[in-house]
Design a protein around this motif. Structure first.
Motif, PDB file in Angstrom:
ATOM      1  N   SER A 148       0.776  -1.064   0.010  1.00  0.00           N
ATOM      2  CA  SER A 148      -0.155  -0.056   0.029  1.00  0.00           C
ATOM      3  C   SER A 148       0.821   1.338   0.032  1.00  0.00           C
ATOM      4  N   ASN A 149       0.236   2.188  -0.019  1.00  0.00           N
ATOM      5  CA  ASN A 149       0.780   3.807  -0.277  1.00  0.00           C
ATOM      6  C   ASN A 149       1.713   3.720  -1.517  1.00  0.00           C
ATOM      7  N   LEU A 150       1.381   3.065  -2.548  1.00  0.00           N
ATOM      8  CA  LEU A 150       2.122   3.173  -3.585  1.00  0.00           C
ATOM      9  C   LEU A 150       2.154   4.622  -4.562  1.00  0.00           C
ATOM     10  N   LEU A 174      -1.855  -6.135  -9.777  1.00  0.00           N
ATOM     11  CA  LEU A 174      -2.554  -4.813  -9.655  1.00  0.00           C
ATOM     12  C   LEU A 174      -3.718  -4.851  -9.380  1.00  0.00           C
ATOM     13  N   VAL A 175      -4.289  -4.087  -8.818  1.00  0.00           N
ATOM     14  CA  VAL A 175      -5.676  -3.866  -8.478  1.00  0.00           C
ATOM     15  C   VAL A 175      -6.392  -2.594  -9.191  1.00  0.00           C
ATOM     16  N   PRO A 176      -7.306  -3.177 -10.325  1.00  0.00           N
ATOM     17  CA  PRO A 176      -7.971  -2.342 -11.223  1.00  0.00           C
ATOM     18  C   PRO A 176      -8.674  -1.110 -10.653  1.00  0.00           C
ATOM     19  N   GLY A 177      -8.216   0.076 -11.082  1.00  0.00           N
ATOM     20  CA  GLY A 177      -9.067   1.281 -10.353  1.00  0.00           C
ATOM     21  C   GLY A 177      -8.447   1.789  -9.142  1.00  0.00           C
ATOM     22  N   LYS A 178      -7.419   1.057  -8.603  1.00  0.00           N
ATOM     23  CA  LYS A 178      -6.703   1.322  -7.525  1.00  0.00           C
ATOM     24  C   LYS A 178      -5.129   1.393  -7.687  1.00  0.00           C
ATOM     25  N   HIS A 179      -4.528   2.601  -7.806  1.00  0.00           N
ATOM     26  CA  HIS A 179      -3.106   2.758  -8.188  1.00  0.00           C
ATOM     27  C   HIS A 179      -2.172   2.490  -6.909  1.00  0.00           C
TER      28      HIS A 179
END
Length: 217
Positions: A148-150, A174-179
């Motif tokens: 987290s905190n990317l 990666l999590v789509p929509g969450k960078h």
């Protein structure tokens, strides 16, 4: 024909389809694990495509990076790395007259940094103390890590380059929509733990310290 070691390394055989800004960010993410990177020069002119220069603060860091990353598959092409023939000359030559301005700016920046360092000695210690319990509520050990905190510009390539130096690395998700979050999978809990400890707080950019915890089982 050996070139003398210096702080600047020269890289070629880089995939020239990669955009300049993405290339610089990826090079920074990859090389800053070896030491402080002062500058990255990558020009997209015809004569300079597929090439870049990375300037390290410490000579040992440049040497270590050269040895460890020789032939590293970067955007599907093995990097060829050597010491730059000259240090400041080649950088200023590539930037033209800009090089002289850069030196002045660098001098001014160093003076400001030194002044700030003296002024902030105590607050820095407080900041470190506050930072230590990174408040990453952790789960039991797991072969999947939760990041987290990317920063916004994080991509799969950058994270893969960071984590695939550790044994047992499998993939980045990666999590789509969450960078700002991502998952990294390893073959075993212990292999994931080694990578977690080594890269906890790693800064992909100057402002974002990556937080790593075990994913929920």
């Amino acid at each position: 024909m050996d070139i003398r070691p210096n702080h600047t390394i020269y890289i070629n055989n880089i995939n020239d389809k990669v955009k300049k800004e993405e290339l610089k960010r990826s090079l920074y993410a990859l090389f800053s694990q070896f030491g402080q990177v002062m500058d990255i020069v990558a020009l997209k002119t015809m004569s300079m495509r597929g090439q870049a220069f990375v300037v390290f603060k410490e000579l040992a860091a440049a040497t270590n990076a050269l040895r460890q990353l020789q032939g590293f598959p970067f955007y599907n092409k093995p990097m060829r790395i050597q010491y730059a023939k000259t240090d400041s000359e080649i950088i200023s030559k590539m930037k033209g007259t800009y090089g002289d301005k850069e030196k002045k700016k660098e001098k001014k920046k160093k003076a400001q940094e030194a002044a700030a360092a003296n002024q902030n000695k105590r607050p820095a210690q407080v900041a470190i103390a506050a930072h230590t319990p990174v408040q990453v509520p952790d789960n039991p050990p797991n072969h999947i890590l939760f990041l987290s905190n990317l920063p916004e510009e994080t991509n799969e390539m950058m994270l893969s380059m960071l984590f695939n130096q550790f044994p047992g690395f499998k993939e980045v998700r990666l999590v789509p929509g969450k960078h700002d979050i991502s998952f990294v999978e390893f073959e075993s809990d212990s292999q994931g733990g080694v990578a977690k400890d080594a890269l906890q707080g790693f800064r992909i950019t100057a402002t974002c310290a990556m937080r790593i915890s075990y994913a929920k089982k």
